[in-house]
Scaffold this motif. Structure first.
Motif, PDB file in Angstrom:
ATOM      1  N   ALA A 156      23.852  10.034  20.003  1.00 20.24           N
ATOM      2  CA  ALA A 156      24.092   8.596  20.099  1.00 20.24           C
ATOM      3  C   ALA A 156      25.105   8.279  21.186  1.00 20.24           C
ATOM      4  N   GLN A 157      26.055   9.184  21.381  1.00 18.81           N
ATOM      5  CA  GLN A 157      27.110   8.957  22.364  1.00 18.81           C
ATOM      6  C   GLN A 157      26.649   9.260  23.788  1.00 18.81           C
ATOM      7  N   VAL A 158      25.894  10.357  23.947  1.00 11.32           N
ATOM      8  CA  VAL A 158      25.537  10.851  25.284  1.00 11.32           C
ATOM      9  C   VAL A 158      24.083  10.566  25.629  1.00 11.32           C
ATOM     10  N   GLY A 159      23.204  10.598  24.633  1.00 11.91           N
ATOM     11  CA  GLY A 159      21.784  10.438  24.864  1.00 11.91           C
ATOM     12  C   GLY A 159      21.046  11.758  24.712  1.00 11.91           C
ATOM     13  N   LEU A 160      19.751  11.749  25.044  1.00 17.00           N
ATOM     14  CA  LEU A 160      18.954  12.967  24.971  1.00 17.00           C
ATOM     15  C   LEU A 160      19.459  13.996  25.972  1.00 17.00           C
ATOM     16  N   ASP A 161      19.087  15.245  25.760  1.00 14.41           N
ATOM     17  CA  ASP A 161      19.506  16.355  26.636  1.00 14.41           C
ATOM     18  C   ASP A 161      21.025  16.433  26.730  1.00 14.41           C
ATOM     19  N   ALA A 162      21.681  16.215  25.591  1.00 14.91           N
ATOM     20  CA  ALA A 162      23.141  16.211  25.567  1.00 14.91           C
ATOM     21  C   ALA A 162      23.724  17.607  25.413  1.00 14.91           C
TER      22      ALA A 162
END
Length: 471
Positions: free
Chosen positions: A312-318
């Motif tokens: 939720a904070q960084v997005g996909l592929d975090a």
């Protein structure tokens, strides 16, 4: 942690532990061009070909390997993927590097600094400022295309959605680039019929093909059109990368059409209906790949986005993906058996992320070899968490035991970074040292000419012939 003594760590004979290994690498492997048939580089960056300028942008941005290492070292997310300055992020990575000792990140970091910037110093807080300045002074005038050419990267195959217009691939093909940049057909989104945004994706597909996708027949027509479009722009490979549990079930075309029509009405599909649809699509696409003489790739065995807060904070592929424990033997057997039964099984490469399944994957591919193409069914190189020294050695040894190492199509980066190509050198050194160890133990004949040719095939020639690249 105290500073690491800054020495010439990456020597000419790095990872080469005998004279035989040195001969095999320096005489036969070292100077070969690179075929990188699977990566996630940006065609836009290559086409626009603007100077890179900053090492953080090209080296740390998007690199979830490094992100995971920094998090394990207690670095706050602000200094990893957050709003910290480019320099501060680099300094935090430098702070982490000494703690990566015995992790492949340590080798990769020093090898990349050496090859791209001729830096011998170990990256750590005491050397970070000087390394940052030197790297940036070089990158100030280096474009992505030049970085690829510096490493003699002859071909790269990017990873592209079926709805991509491939505009930048067109621009590259019309330009004066040393590296041939080819698209790869990645149909993952076509399989996601159970997701809420599938209908939105169909709208994108309509825009790509220029006609309405308002029936199952039109959907298949759209897929066919995109495959032709990709093929016309030099695509030779497909790739499937949904790492979840997969299953093949029996179906009729009428059943699948009804499931698709149900989705068009935005009705909820059952798990059984989704599995039925996917089973059809695997076979439909597989036959198309055979028709166009593409190689199909299957990357299997990841469990993605485990950390929902970080996602939720960084997005996909975090960088919060890991090895899954799914059983893929039955899926592969059913898929390949069905395609082979009508002589429509394309050249195929499979990759497993779970090392416990090495022998499962290696032996499965041996079931479907064919006299039409040497090494038609490939068990691919160590992937993701396994593309390090131990993982590569295990893959090479298992492939040697269960198949033909001499027909292997070799290494790929699977990377998002233009500074990742020394990984091919890493693989080549490991391969040469492994073969040399067999020579020194008396397990294979000490014929460096024969072994050297075998190594050249694995590192370069087999891939050129297998994918039928027009170089």
């Amino acid at each position: 942690m105290s500073a690491i003594k800054s020495t010439n760590f990456i020597t000419d004979n790095f990872l080469l532990n005998s004279e035989v290994a040195e001969t095999l690498y320096h005489k036969y492997a070292k100077d070969l061009p690179i075929i990188d048939y699977h990566n996630h580089l940006s065609p836009q960056q290559i086409a626009e070909n603007k100077p890179v300028k900053n090492i953080t942008e090209v080296w740390l941005k998007g690199d979830h390997y490094k992100w995971r290492g920094m998090r394990a070292n207690g670095i706050e997310e602000f200094n990893i993927t957050g709003a910290a300055s480019l320099k501060d992020k680099f300094l935090k990575w430098a702070e982490t590097v000494p703690y990566t000792l015995r992790n492949p990140l340590f080798h990769w970091t020093q090898l990349e600094l050496k090859r791209y910037f001729d830096i011998d110093d170990i990256l750590q807080p005491s050397t970070a400022e000087a390394i940052y300045e030197k790297a940036n002074s070089i990158l100030e005038n280096k474009t992505p295309a030049q970085l690829l050419e510096d490493m003699k990267v002859e071909v790269i195959c990017t990873t592209d959605d079926p709805v991509d217009d491939l505009l930048y691939h067109k621009e590259i093909s019309e330009g004066n680039f040393y590296t041939k940049v080819l698209p790869t057909f990645r149909p993952d989104n076509l399989f996601l019929i159970g997701k809420p945004n599938f209908l939105n994706y169909l709208t994108k597909l309509e825009n790509a093909v220029g006609f309405k996708v308002d029936s199952f027949e039109e959907f298949l027509k759209a897929i066919d059109a995109r495959i032709v479009y990709f093929n016309d722009l030099g695509c030779r490979i497909s790739d499937f990368g949904l790492g979840e549990h997969l299953e093949m079930v029996d179906f009729t075309d009428e059943q699948v059409a009804l499931i698709f029509e149900k989705k068009l009405k935005n009705e909820t599909l059952s798990i059984e209906e989704i599995t039925t649809y996917r089973s059809f699509l695997f076979l439909y696409l597989g036959r198309k790949y055979h028709e166009f003489d593409w190689a199909q790739q299957y990357h299997l065995g990841s469990i993605r986005n485990n950390n929902t807060r970080l996602e939720a904070q960084v997005g996909l592929d975090a960088g919060c993906d890991s090895i899954a424990d799914y059983n893929y033997a039955e899926f592969m057997s059913a898929l390949f058996k069905n395609l082979e039964s009508t002589n429509q099984l394309a050249k195929t490469i499979t990759y497993n992320l779970n090392p416990a399944q090495n022998e499962v994957f290696a032996t499965m591919m041996g079931n479907f070899q064919s006299g039409t193409t040497p090494g038609k069914m490939q068990w691919g190189s160590g992937w993701w968490f396994l593309d390090q020294k131990d993982g590569m050695e295990k893959q090479l040894n298992t492939l040697s035991n269960m198949g033909l190492l001499s027909r292997f199509v070799g290494m790929l980066t699977d990377s998002r970074s233009f500074l990742s190509f020394p990984r091919h050198e890493y693989f080549r050194r490991i391969l040469c040292d492994l073969i040399a160890e067999d020579v020194n133990k008396g397990l294979v004949p000490n014929d460096t000419v024969f072994l050297g040719k075998m190594i050249q095939d694995i590192c370069y020639n087999n891939a050129v012939n297998y994918f039928n690249f027009k170089l």
